[in-house]
Design a protein around this motif. Structure first.
Motif, PDB file in Angstrom:
ATOM      1  N   THR A 177       0.790  -1.233   0.000  1.00 43.13           N
ATOM      2  CA  THR A 177       0.000   0.000   0.000  1.00 43.13           C
ATOM      3  C   THR A 177       0.818   1.277   0.000  1.00 43.13           C
ATOM      4  O   THR A 177       0.247   2.369  -0.052  1.00 43.13           O
ATOM      5  CB  THR A 177      -0.940   0.036   1.220  1.00 43.13           C
ATOM      6  OG1 THR A 177      -0.158  -0.077   2.423  1.00 43.13           O
ATOM      7  CG2 THR A 177      -1.945  -1.105   1.155  1.00 43.13           C
ATOM      8  N   SER A 178       2.133   1.193   0.057  1.00 45.86           N
ATOM      9  CA  SER A 178       2.957   2.402  -0.002  1.00 45.86           C
ATOM     10  C   SER A 178       4.380   2.015  -0.353  1.00 45.86           C
ATOM     11  O   SER A 178       4.786   0.870  -0.195  1.00 45.86           O
ATOM     12  CB  SER A 178       2.935   3.157   1.340  1.00 45.86           C
ATOM     13  OG  SER A 178       3.537   2.381   2.358  1.00 45.86           O
ATOM     14  N   GLY A 179       5.130   3.003  -0.850  1.00 51.59           N
ATOM     15  CA  GLY A 179       6.519   2.746  -1.198  1.00 51.59           C
ATOM     16  C   GLY A 179       6.913   3.473  -2.460  1.00 51.59           C
ATOM     17  O   GLY A 179       6.273   4.444  -2.876  1.00 51.59           O
ATOM     18  N   THR A 180       7.977   3.006  -3.078  1.00 50.02           N
ATOM     19  CA  THR A 180       8.456   3.594  -4.315  1.00 50.02           C
ATOM     20  C   THR A 180       7.937   2.786  -5.500  1.00 50.02           C
ATOM     21  O   THR A 180       7.447   1.673  -5.345  1.00 50.02           O
ATOM     22  CB  THR A 180       9.987   3.623  -4.346  1.00 50.02           C
ATOM     23  OG1 THR A 180      10.485   2.282  -4.239  1.00 50.02           O
ATOM     24  CG2 THR A 180      10.540   4.460  -3.201  1.00 50.02           C
ATOM     25  N   PHE A 181       8.046   3.366  -6.687  1.00 50.24           N
ATOM     26  CA  PHE A 181       7.547   2.689  -7.879  1.00 50.24           C
ATOM     27  C   PHE A 181       8.413   3.049  -9.071  1.00 50.24           C
ATOM     28  O   PHE A 181       9.193   4.009  -9.047  1.00 50.24           O
ATOM     29  CB  PHE A 181       6.090   3.082  -8.159  1.00 50.24           C
ATOM     30  CG  PHE A 181       5.913   4.531  -8.515  1.00 50.24           C
ATOM     31  CD1 PHE A 181       5.979   4.951  -9.845  1.00 50.24           C
ATOM     32  CD2 PHE A 181       5.692   5.493  -7.534  1.00 50.24           C
ATOM     33  CE1 PHE A 181       5.826   6.290 -10.187  1.00 50.24           C
ATOM     34  CE2 PHE A 181       5.542   6.834  -7.867  1.00 50.24           C
ATOM     35  CZ  PHE A 181       5.609   7.233  -9.196  1.00 50.24           C
ATOM     36  N   THR A 182       8.263   2.267 -10.128  1.00 49.87           N
ATOM     37  CA  THR A 182       8.901   2.558 -11.406  1.00 49.87           C
ATOM     38  C   THR A 182       7.890   2.311 -12.513  1.00 49.87           C
ATOM     39  O   THR A 182       6.792   1.791 -12.272  1.00 49.87           O
ATOM     40  CB  THR A 182      10.137   1.668 -11.646  1.00 49.87           C
ATOM     41  OG1 THR A 182       9.732   0.287 -11.596  1.00 49.87           O
ATOM     42  CG2 THR A 182      11.207   1.918 -10.595  1.00 49.87           C
ATOM     43  N   GLY A 228       8.262  10.103  -6.487  1.00 50.77           N
ATOM     44  CA  GLY A 228       8.369   8.714  -6.917  1.00 50.77           C
ATOM     45  C   GLY A 228       7.851   7.734  -5.878  1.00 50.77           C
ATOM     46  O   GLY A 228       8.349   6.612  -5.771  1.00 50.77           O
ATOM     47  N   THR A 229       6.821   8.163  -5.120  1.00 55.37           N
ATOM     48  CA  THR A 229       6.249   7.297  -4.086  1.00 55.37           C
ATOM     49  C   THR A 229       4.738   7.231  -4.237  1.00 55.37           C
ATOM     50  O   THR A 229       4.134   8.070  -4.903  1.00 55.37           O
ATOM     51  CB  THR A 229       6.588   7.814  -2.674  1.00 55.37           C
ATOM     52  OG1 THR A 229       6.036   9.136  -2.513  1.00 55.37           O
ATOM     53  CG2 THR A 229       8.099   7.854  -2.448  1.00 55.37           C
ATOM     54  N   TYR A 230       4.155   6.238  -3.599  1.00 62.56           N
ATOM     55  CA  TYR A 230       2.695   6.114  -3.597  1.00 62.56           C
ATOM     56  C   TYR A 230       2.240   5.699  -2.206  1.00 62.56           C
ATOM     57  O   TYR A 230       3.012   5.138  -1.415  1.00 62.56           O
ATOM     58  CB  TYR A 230       2.225   5.104  -4.650  1.00 62.56           C
ATOM     59  CG  TYR A 230       2.542   3.662  -4.326  1.00 62.56           C
ATOM     60  CD1 TYR A 230       1.584   2.804  -3.799  1.00 62.56           C
ATOM     61  CD2 TYR A 230       3.823   3.153  -4.545  1.00 62.56           C
ATOM     62  CE1 TYR A 230       1.886   1.485  -3.498  1.00 62.56           C
ATOM     63  CE2 TYR A 230       4.134   1.837  -4.254  1.00 62.56           C
ATOM     64  CZ  TYR A 230       3.169   1.006  -3.738  1.00 62.56           C
ATOM     65  OH  TYR A 230       3.479  -0.292  -3.425  1.00 62.56           O
ATOM     66  N   GLU A 231       0.954   5.976  -1.897  1.00 62.47           N
ATOM     67  CA  GLU A 231       0.381   5.657  -0.591  1.00 62.47           C
ATOM     68  C   GLU A 231      -1.135   5.694  -0.710  1.00 62.47           C
ATOM     69  O   GLU A 231      -1.694   5.973  -1.778  1.00 62.47           O
ATOM     70  CB  GLU A 231       0.866   6.657   0.457  1.00 62.47           C
ATOM     71  CG  GLU A 231       0.513   8.107   0.122  1.00 62.47           C
ATOM     72  CD  GLU A 231       1.267   9.108   0.954  1.00 62.47           C
ATOM     73  OE1 GLU A 231       1.158   9.020   2.187  1.00 62.47           O
ATOM     74  OE2 GLU A 231       1.956   9.975   0.375  1.00 62.47           O
ATOM     75  N   LEU A 232      -1.816   5.440   0.397  1.00 60.91           N
ATOM     76  CA  LEU A 232      -3.266   5.475   0.427  1.00 60.91           C
ATOM     77  C   LEU A 232      -3.750   6.835   0.920  1.00 60.91           C
ATOM     78  O   LEU A 232      -3.300   7.323   1.963  1.00 60.91           O
ATOM     79  CB  LEU A 232      -3.820   4.387   1.342  1.00 60.91           C
ATOM     80  CG  LEU A 232      -3.677   2.941   0.859  1.00 60.91           C
ATOM     81  CD1 LEU A 232      -4.124   1.978   1.955  1.00 60.91           C
ATOM     82  CD2 LEU A 232      -4.495   2.727  -0.408  1.00 60.91           C
ATOM     83  N   ALA A 233      -4.667   7.439   0.180  1.00 60.08           N
ATOM     84  CA  ALA A 233      -5.352   8.640   0.652  1.00 60.08           C
ATOM     85  C   ALA A 233      -6.615   8.275   1.423  1.00 60.08           C
ATOM     86  O   ALA A 233      -7.093   9.044   2.250  1.00 60.08           O
ATOM     87  CB  ALA A 233      -5.698   9.558  -0.521  1.00 60.08           C
TER      88      ALA A 233
END
Length: 384
Positions: free
Chosen positions: A221-226, A281-286
Motif C-alpha cells: 500500500t505504499s513505497g516507491t515505484f517505477t 516517486g512514491t505512492y500511498e493510500l489517501a
C-alpha cells in the motif's frame, strides 16, 4: 478535428482541474483520511430532487435519459457516466459518456455565462460501454471503453470528428488523467487484477503515437515505484496487464485525477483512493474504508474529481449514493446524498470553470435501468 474549439481556454474537469497547478492549493493528503466534520456542515433534508445537501446549496436536473434536454431538441443518452467541463467563451460545456453496449459514445450540454442551457448534441458514436475518461490540456475529451480489449477515443467537446487512439493500449479502460509536467496520460483498468498505466505521447498534444507503460511496485500500500514499457499495447494474445513481471495489481481501477505533481485514482474492489506522488516517486493510500475508525462514510468508491481548494470529491457506486469530500486535512465526509435511487450509482462529477457548479449523474436513476439516468447540477458556496 475542429481545432478552433480545442484552443478555447483551459479545461476544468474529471482529469485535470489545474493543469499547471496554479489553481491547486498543494493538498498534502499525508495519511489515509478519517471521518470528521466536512467543510460545509451536515446534510439537510432531501430537496424536491431527492438530494440532501449542506445549507446554501441547491440542485437542479439538467437532463434525463430518453428525454429532450430542456431548451434543445436533443435526446439525452442512456446510462450517463464519466464527465468533464470545458470553457466555451464566457460559458462552458459539460460532456458525459454513455455506458451502454453497443452504441455508447458521449454527448455534451452547452451553457451560457448565467448557466442557462443553450445546446446539446452528440460528440461520439458507435463505441462500446463508454465508462469514464478524462480531459486533456488541449481541450479534448478522452472517452474510454470499459470492455475487454477496449479503446480510448479522443473526441471534440464542440462536435466533429472523433479519433480512436490505438497507441494508448487495448484493455478494459476506465479513466484517464493528463499530466502536462511529465507529458503523460495516466490510465486505470477496471479488472480485479488490473494495472495502472501511463501513456507518453511521441509529441505532447498528439495521441496518435507513443509509449504505453505500466506501474511497478513490490509493496502492498505504499513505497516507491517505477514504470516499464508494455511490449504489446494491443493486448493480444497476451493481456497488457500480464506482459510485465512485477506490475502492481489493483482491484478494479476506477476514477483518476491529476493536480500539482500528484495523481489520485480509486479502486472499487477494496474501496481505496490511491495517491501517487509523481515528483517524489512514491505512492500511498489517501483513503481505505478498512482503515476507518467506526463506520466508513465512503464505500463503493468510484469516480473522482477535485476542486481548487484542494478537496477531492469521490462518487459512490452504490453505498449510500453519496459524493464524499476528502479534505487536505485528511477528513472524509458526505457532501451530498441521493435518496430513493439505491439501484443506481453516481457518475461523472465535474466542476464548472468558475468552481461554483458541480455536475454529476445518477446512472440508472429511480428506475434502476440504464434508460432512467438523470444528470444534475449543484450550485452553492464551494470553497476556493
Amino acid at each position: 478535428m475542429e481545432r478552433r474549439g480545442f484552443l478555447r481556454g483551459a479545461v476544468i474537469g474529471t482529469s485535470a482541474a489545474a493543469f499547471g497547478g496554479s489553481l491547486w492549493h498543494g493538498a498534502a493528503f499525508a495519511a489515509p483520511a478519517q471521518p470528521g466534520a466536512g467543510p460545509y456542515g451536515a446534510l439537510g433534508p432531501a430537496d424536491a430532487n431527492g438530494i440532501q445537501l449542506p445549507a446554501g446549496f441547491t440542485s437542479r436536473v439538467i437532463a434525463r435519459s430518453g428525454q429532450t434536454v430542456t431548451g434543445t431538441s436533443y435526446t439525452w443518452h442512456n446510462a450517463p457516466d464519466g464527465g468533464a467541463c470545458f470553457v466555451d467563451g464566457t460559458g462552458w460545456i459539460y460532456v458525459s459518456n454513455s455506458e451502454i453496449n453497443p452504441n455508447g459514445g458521449a454527448s455534451a450540454v452547452r451553457f451560457n455565462a448565467s448557466g442557462t442551457i443553450t445546446g446539446a448534441y452528440r460528440i461520439l458514436s458507435g463505441t462500446r460501454q463508454n465508462c469514464a475518461g478524462g480531459a486533456t490540456p488541449w481541450n479534448t475529451w478522452l472517452s474510454c471503453e470499459e470492455v475487454s480489449l477496449g479503446y480510448v477515443y479522443e473526441s471534440n467537446p464542440w462536435g466533429g470528428t472523433a479519433y480512436r487512439r490505438d497507441a494508448m493500449g487495448r484493455f478494459k479502460h476506465e479513466a484517464a488523467a493528463a499530466d502536462p509536467v511529465r507529458r503523460a496520460i495516466y490510465l486505470t483498468e477496471d479488472e480485479s487484477n488490473g494495472c495502472f498505466y501511463r501513456f507518453l505521447p511521441t509529441t505532447w498534444g498528439n495521441l496518435s503515437s507513443g509509449t504505453l507503460q505500466v506501474f511497478k511496485a513490490s509493496t502492498a500500500t505504499s513505497g516507491t515505484f517505477t514504470w516499464q514499457n508494455v511490449p504489446d499495447p494491443d493486448g493480444s494474445p497476451t493481456a497488457t496487464r500480464d506482459q510485465v513481471s512485477g506490475a502492481k495489481r489493483f482491484n478494479g481501477g476506477e476514477g483518476c485525477y491529476y493536480a500539482d505533481d500528484t495523481v489520485w485514482f480509486t479502486t472499487k474492489g477494496d474501496n481505496r483512493v490511491w495517491q501517487v506522488n509523481l515528483a517524489a516517486g512514491t505512492y500511498e493510500l489517501a483513503y481505505d474504508d478498512s482503515l476507518v475508525s467506526g463506520g466508513a462514510p465512503l464505500t463503493g468508491v468510484d469516480n473522482v474529481t477535485g476542486a481548487a481548494s484542494g478537496d477531492l470529491y469521490v462518487a459512490e457506486d452504490g453505498g449510500n449514493m453519496e459524493i464524499c469530500v476528502i479534505t487536505p486535512d485528511d477528513v472524509v465526509a458526505p457532501f451530498l446524498r441521493i435518496n430513493g435511487q439505491s439501484g443506481s450509482e453516481i457518475t461523472g462529477p465535474a466542476f464548472s470553470p468558475d468552481g461554483r457548479r458541480l455536475y454529476f449523474s445518477s446512472q440508472r436513476g429511480t428506475s434502476g435501468s440504464s434508460s432512467g439516468g438523470i444528470t444534475y447540477e449543484v450550485t452553492g458556496p464551494f470553497r476556493a
